[in-house]
Design a protein around this motif. Sequence first.
Motif, PDB file in Angstrom:
ATOM      1  N   THR A 264      15.999 125.144  42.663  1.00 31.12           N
ATOM      2  CA  THR A 264      16.211 123.710  42.915  1.00 31.12           C
ATOM      3  C   THR A 264      15.108 123.426  44.068  1.00 31.12           C
ATOM      4  OG1 THR A 264      18.708 124.189  42.573  1.00 31.12           O
ATOM      5  CG2 THR A 264      18.044 122.158  43.496  1.00 31.12           C
ATOM      6  N   TYR A 265      14.138 122.666  43.797  1.00 27.42           N
ATOM      7  CA  TYR A 265      13.135 122.442  44.610  1.00 27.42           C
ATOM      8  C   TYR A 265      13.452 120.805  45.015  1.00 27.42           C
ATOM      9  CZ  TYR A 265      10.860 126.367  42.712  1.00 27.42           C
ATOM     10  OH  TYR A 265      10.663 127.706  42.431  1.00 27.42           O
ATOM     11  N   SER A 266      12.865 120.715  46.110  1.00 28.04           N
ATOM     12  CA  SER A 266      13.126 119.291  46.744  1.00 28.04           C
ATOM     13  C   SER A 266      12.348 118.237  46.028  1.00 28.04           C
ATOM     14  CB  SER A 266      12.404 119.200  48.197  1.00 28.04           C
ATOM     15  OG  SER A 266      10.889 119.432  48.101  1.00 28.04           O
ATOM     16  N   TYR A 267      12.626 117.106  46.094  1.00 30.47           N
ATOM     17  CA  TYR A 267      12.076 115.850  45.370  1.00 30.47           C
ATOM     18  C   TYR A 267      10.563 115.925  45.750  1.00 30.47           C
ATOM     19  CZ  TYR A 267      10.071 111.040  45.199  1.00 30.47           C
ATOM     20  OH  TYR A 267       9.531 110.010  45.087  1.00 30.47           O
ATOM     21  N   SER A 268      10.074 116.242  46.899  1.00 29.84           N
ATOM     22  CA  SER A 268       8.555 116.255  47.269  1.00 29.84           C
ATOM     23  C   SER A 268       8.070 117.337  46.435  1.00 29.84           C
ATOM     24  CB  SER A 268       8.529 116.345  48.945  1.00 29.84           C
ATOM     25  OG  SER A 268       8.687 115.238  49.484  1.00 29.84           O
ATOM     26  N   LYS A 269       8.519 118.569  46.463  1.00 29.28           N
ATOM     27  CA  LYS A 269       8.053 119.717  45.703  1.00 29.28           C
ATOM     28  C   LYS A 269       7.959 119.411  44.332  1.00 29.28           C
ATOM     29  CE  LYS A 269       7.980 124.564  45.503  1.00 29.28           C
ATOM     30  NZ  LYS A 269       8.349 125.921  46.157  1.00 29.28           N
TER      31      LYS A 269
ATOM     32  N   GLY B 106      10.261 115.098  56.747  1.00 25.48           N
ATOM     33  CA  GLY B 106      10.521 113.828  56.453  1.00 25.48           C
ATOM     34  C   GLY B 106       9.777 113.357  55.170  1.00 25.48           C
ATOM     35  N   PRO B 107       9.782 112.152  55.199  1.00 26.36           N
ATOM     36  CA  PRO B 107       8.835 111.340  54.349  1.00 26.36           C
ATOM     37  C   PRO B 107       7.356 111.002  54.490  1.00 26.36           C
ATOM     38  CG  PRO B 107      10.043 109.402  55.461  1.00 26.36           C
ATOM     39  CD  PRO B 107      10.333 110.886  56.096  1.00 26.36           C
ATOM     40  N   LEU B 108       6.966 111.646  55.692  1.00 25.25           N
ATOM     41  CA  LEU B 108       5.749 111.568  56.157  1.00 25.25           C
ATOM     42  C   LEU B 108       4.758 112.355  55.592  1.00 25.25           C
ATOM     43  CD1 LEU B 108       6.398 110.773  60.053  1.00 25.25           C
ATOM     44  CD2 LEU B 108       5.962 109.330  58.120  1.00 25.25           C
ATOM     45  N   ALA B 109       4.953 113.783  55.501  1.00 22.84           N
ATOM     46  CA  ALA B 109       3.898 114.510  55.170  1.00 22.84           C
ATOM     47  C   ALA B 109       4.742 115.634  54.285  1.00 22.84           C
ATOM     48  CB  ALA B 109       3.159 115.142  56.323  1.00 22.84           C
ATOM     49  N   TYR B 110       3.883 116.121  53.377  1.00 26.60           N
ATOM     50  CA  TYR B 110       4.412 117.497  52.483  1.00 26.60           C
ATOM     51  C   TYR B 110       3.416 118.379  52.538  1.00 26.60           C
ATOM     52  CZ  TYR B 110       5.418 120.287  48.354  1.00 26.60           C
ATOM     53  OH  TYR B 110       5.601 121.220  47.521  1.00 26.60           O
ATOM     54  N   ILE B 111       3.601 119.481  53.598  1.00 28.37           N
ATOM     55  CA  ILE B 111       2.298 120.654  53.550  1.00 28.37           C
ATOM     56  C   ILE B 111       2.618 121.731  52.500  1.00 28.37           C
ATOM     57  CG2 ILE B 111       1.573 122.117  55.389  1.00 28.37           C
ATOM     58  CD1 ILE B 111       3.041 120.550  57.593  1.00 28.37           C
ATOM     59  N   LYS B 112       1.360 121.830  51.733  1.00 28.99           N
ATOM     60  CA  LYS B 112       1.423 122.691  50.537  1.00 28.99           C
ATOM     61  C   LYS B 112       0.735 124.285  51.265  1.00 28.99           C
ATOM     62  CE  LYS B 112       0.598 119.497  46.969  1.00 28.99           C
ATOM     63  NZ  LYS B 112      -0.354 118.963  45.904  1.00 28.99           N
ATOM     64  N   ARG B 113      -0.032 123.971  52.062  1.00 32.58           N
ATOM     65  CA  ARG B 113      -1.036 125.186  52.316  1.00 32.58           C
ATOM     66  C   ARG B 113      -1.515 125.202  53.779  1.00 32.58           C
ATOM     67  NH1 ARG B 113      -5.630 126.946  48.076  1.00 32.58           N
ATOM     68  NH2 ARG B 113      -6.269 124.799  48.734  1.00 32.58           N
ATOM     69  N   ILE B 114      -1.420 126.226  54.408  1.00 31.73           N
ATOM     70  CA  ILE B 114      -2.139 126.404  55.859  1.00 31.73           C
ATOM     71  C   ILE B 114      -3.171 127.540  55.526  1.00 31.73           C
ATOM     72  CG2 ILE B 114      -1.700 127.205  58.267  1.00 31.73           C
ATOM     73  CD1 ILE B 114      -0.124 124.671  57.406  1.00 31.73           C
TER      74      ILE B 114
ATOM     75  N   ALA C 136      -4.535 122.477  57.234  1.00 28.61           N
ATOM     76  CA  ALA C 136      -3.493 122.456  56.328  1.00 28.61           C
ATOM     77  C   ALA C 136      -3.806 121.211  54.994  1.00 28.61           C
ATOM     78  CB  ALA C 136      -2.200 121.701  57.156  1.00 28.61           C
ATOM     79  N   ASP C 137      -3.447 121.762  53.908  1.00 29.30           N
ATOM     80  CA  ASP C 137      -3.366 120.711  52.716  1.00 29.30           C
ATOM     81  C   ASP C 137      -2.263 120.099  52.748  1.00 29.30           C
ATOM     82  OD1 ASP C 137      -6.026 121.559  51.753  1.00 29.30           O
ATOM     83  OD2 ASP C 137      -5.300 123.342  51.098  1.00 29.30           O
ATOM     84  N   MET C 138      -2.131 118.840  52.506  1.00 31.70           N
ATOM     85  CA  MET C 138      -0.989 117.965  52.645  1.00 31.70           C
ATOM     86  C   MET C 138      -0.977 116.771  51.850  1.00 31.70           C
ATOM     87  SD  MET C 138      -1.024 116.611  56.602  1.00 31.70           S
ATOM     88  CE  MET C 138      -1.277 118.148  57.398  1.00 31.70           C
ATOM     89  N   ASN C 139       0.060 116.134  51.458  1.00 33.83           N
ATOM     90  CA  ASN C 139       0.185 114.719  51.064  1.00 33.83           C
ATOM     91  C   ASN C 139       0.916 113.942  52.080  1.00 33.83           C
ATOM     92  OD1 ASN C 139       0.568 116.908  48.264  1.00 33.83           O
ATOM     93  ND2 ASN C 139      -0.555 115.072  47.751  1.00 33.83           N
ATOM     94  N   LEU C 140       0.416 112.776  52.222  1.00 28.22           N
ATOM     95  CA  LEU C 140       0.962 111.734  53.256  1.00 28.22           C
ATOM     96  C   LEU C 140       1.836 110.690  52.593  1.00 28.22           C
ATOM     97  CD1 LEU C 140      -2.162 111.686  55.780  1.00 28.22           C
ATOM     98  CD2 LEU C 140      -0.079 113.110  55.948  1.00 28.22           C
ATOM     99  N   MET C 141       2.848 110.591  53.283  1.00 30.15           N
ATOM    100  CA  MET C 141       3.943 109.404  52.764  1.00 30.15           C
ATOM    101  C   MET C 141       4.243 109.521  51.501  1.00 30.15           C
ATOM    102  SD  MET C 141       2.245 106.382  55.180  1.00 30.15           S
ATOM    103  CE  MET C 141       3.585 105.162  54.760  1.00 30.15           C
TER     104      MET C 141
END
Length: 947
Positions: free
Chosen positions: A203-208, A872-880, A908-913
Amino acid sequence: MNNNNHKYLFISILSTIILCFNSLYSFSQFFSNEQNPPGVKWEQINTSNFQIIYPTVLSDEARRMANTLEHIINGVSKSLNKTPRKISIILQNQSVISNGFVQLAPRRSEFYTTPPQNLDFQDWLNSLAVHELRHVVQFDKLTPGLKAPFFEELALAIFGISLPPWFFEGDAVGIETALSHAGRGRLPEWELIFRTNTLSNKTYSYSKNYLGSFKDRTPGYYQLGYFMTTKLRRDFGKGIMDSIMSRISRNPVRPYNLSNSIKKFTGMSSRTLHDSTITELKQLWQNQANLVRPSEYPKLNKRKDELPADYLFPVRIFSNKTIVLKHSLNNTPSLILIDESGNEKTLKKIGFQTEPNFKYAAGKLVWDELRFDVRYFKRSFNVINTYDIKSGVYKQITNKSRLFSPALSADGKKIVAVKVREDNRNLLVELDSETGTELKEYLTKSGQTLQAPSYNDSGDKIICVVTSKDGSSLIEFNAADGSTVILMPFALQQISRPVYAGNSVLFRAHYNGINNIYYIAKGSSEAKALTNVSFGASNPSYHSESNTVIFNNYQVTGYDIASVTYEPKTSSSSFNSKNNFIDYAAPLVEQEANSTILDNIPNNKYSSKPFKEIKNLFYFHSVSPIAEENDQNNELNIGLKLRSNNKLNTLDLYTGYQFNSGLKRSEYLAGITYKRFYPIFDLRYINRARQVNVRQNNSLVPVNWRENFTEMEVSVPFTFNKLNKTYNMGFLSSSSYTSRYEIQNKPGNFIENLEFPMKYTAYFSRNTQRSLRDLAPRWGQNFSISYFHLPFENQLNGTLLAFRSTLFAPGLFSNHSFQTSFNYQESNGAYEFNIEIPKISGYNNLRPTASLRNTLLIDYRFPLFYPDAEIGPLAYIKRIKGGLFADFENIGKGAAFQPRTFGLELSADMNLMRFFLPDFDLAGKLIFSNELRNNKPIFEIGFTYNY
């Protein structure tokens, strides 16, 4: 539209091209800005709502699409309560990639007409028309007043900011399902990853689930969006999509606009809608699993870790070895030999494929690969490759072909493949496996699409999937006379990868609501189940010596290898054959009440006329903002630019105004690019203000002037690929003319006209394909050389020669990358202070030591971990990621061989907002200098993004 695998392929190819071109100096976009070859002749059909632009060879398909589009427009628009404005539909027949998109700036939709080899059970272009037309309606619903000639880019930006891909793609998949008898919402393959994860308690999060992961399989935004948007309509009625988009349209700049609007009408945010959807699906899918009562099938492959990987198309050779096509996050696709102990040996790394596939016979492997045109990226090819396991000899036996899903005869002497002609007609062809020479063609009825052929043991019969307006079936070709037999009734089934097992035929279908292996015996037209898996089975092959069927069995870590004894008489007796598929879109079908819309397409006669490029060179669509740093100072140039791009991407034009905030002066600019022919021609003009400080009488005096600067450039690019390597090479030449006037404080040696300085650049690159986790190509060689001089200038002289290089090599562990860049320049005269090569880290914080002659930049980069963490809704961090570097400057000529700067970096690789694109990279760099006078470390922060 299309299976998201095709869209990812489309994106991946464009990203690879972009990365290869820019690797000397430093994927994906959804829209193509490339050209067709100039030999394509275009025509057009104009209807009330559409302009269909098409190659002349597609005249029949164009007339059919004119009728289809006019017939379905009201049905596609109804639930959004918006009839869209007239739009151009371009039928693209030069590409072998199955795809489609809608684009603003310029306003058009492109249908790539070649059908995929995993097509569902309906006509490809019909399905594409419903899906893409829904996107047209979405655009006009959200931005009804923003149109050409000034606001299309603004409309596109508002659409991209307001609606995440899961929403607009999910809604389009829902409509393609509700308005037809097929659609991806009816395919068990479509929900495979989502269903497997859910029932496996992943069960993964909405962002994932939405934004993806480098360590786990996630459903993708198409699948996630289909279920979430369908959930909205199931629970809140057919008007909910109209209400949400109408509210967004009234205030398009509201932060988190979609989630805010969903909450307004449902009380749920996007995240809680996601969670609620999964809760409901888990219950439905668990009930389905209880009804199916699946069997267990031990896996034959041995995984070393839990990292997802697919062992595709397993085929048993001898009695104890298996060959597969392996796809994984760590490595690019490879043909693998697995022995009885589970050890894996790479036979051959392969390149891009429109669909994963390979076949084995008589000690040989055969597969197809994508090849793009060396210049015109709207054109691509699908070629046949063979590999002899014993000798290790690889061959590409066709060139510039459009052949798909090849299969070998039992003796290895012939190959059969699907051929898709430029008029979109499907047929089978037989080839000589050594030379690629076409031996025979097998024609089919108009309107039939063929997929995945395969020979029987004696080579006198060929089995193939056939799809028509009535659904899918199996068709058998007689090699002696070319006659055909339909082996079973057409059905609303996605049938795939049929193979012979003696006189029977094995294939994958979903009669019980889950993909399983089925068979039909000789003389029978009834499909019977051979497997009863939990999540999905596919890709059967028959091993006669052991009388077993080897197949793929999907699990949470990907497709494993399994086997079952082939016992036709008793195989289906204990299996529940009832269709237990969860038809999640059933309420949508009731809401639309129009699922037969594609069954009764009219046949109206539409006239056509030539589409002449000369009459369609200009399409002014947008006024774009200018906000860029001035090349003389740190101040901004602020302004507006009127843009034109014609619909075939051959002419780009802009003209504009900007205010130089540093000099407080107005500037005027224009440019044109013409790309129809092999060379690309660029012409740029700017009337601008300039200033330099000149020492006069022991003081600095500002010299101000205006200048007309005109620059011309001609470039000749070449790009080609083979196996897992992409090559880029090319040449460009540019010159300019500068005329200066209104000169204040004019020095005595001031030059008023600078006449035609010349610049030449040649480049070459060769890079291997990257896996999802690779930070750089495993192997790569990139070189360019530039030369500047002043052959037409009497008052100035000088030359500059610059060489740049970047080499990639694998690091110590998987996905690590070692990179070196050696760069050299030699300059004099007017070019003495120009810097045309990369600088060392921290250059701007160090005192210059001498004229820059060369740099050697050494980097080692590596992934650290994959957190899939949310802020939160600001950033989703996939990889360091981490990195070490050492940078050398002006080495040689007696200088000590030691780095001038060195240090480490963390990024860090990420998606913002929660934006799907662009992907952001936030990096911090700690730089140390070997200079005693500057022993304090330098800290730099970098923030980059890519598509």
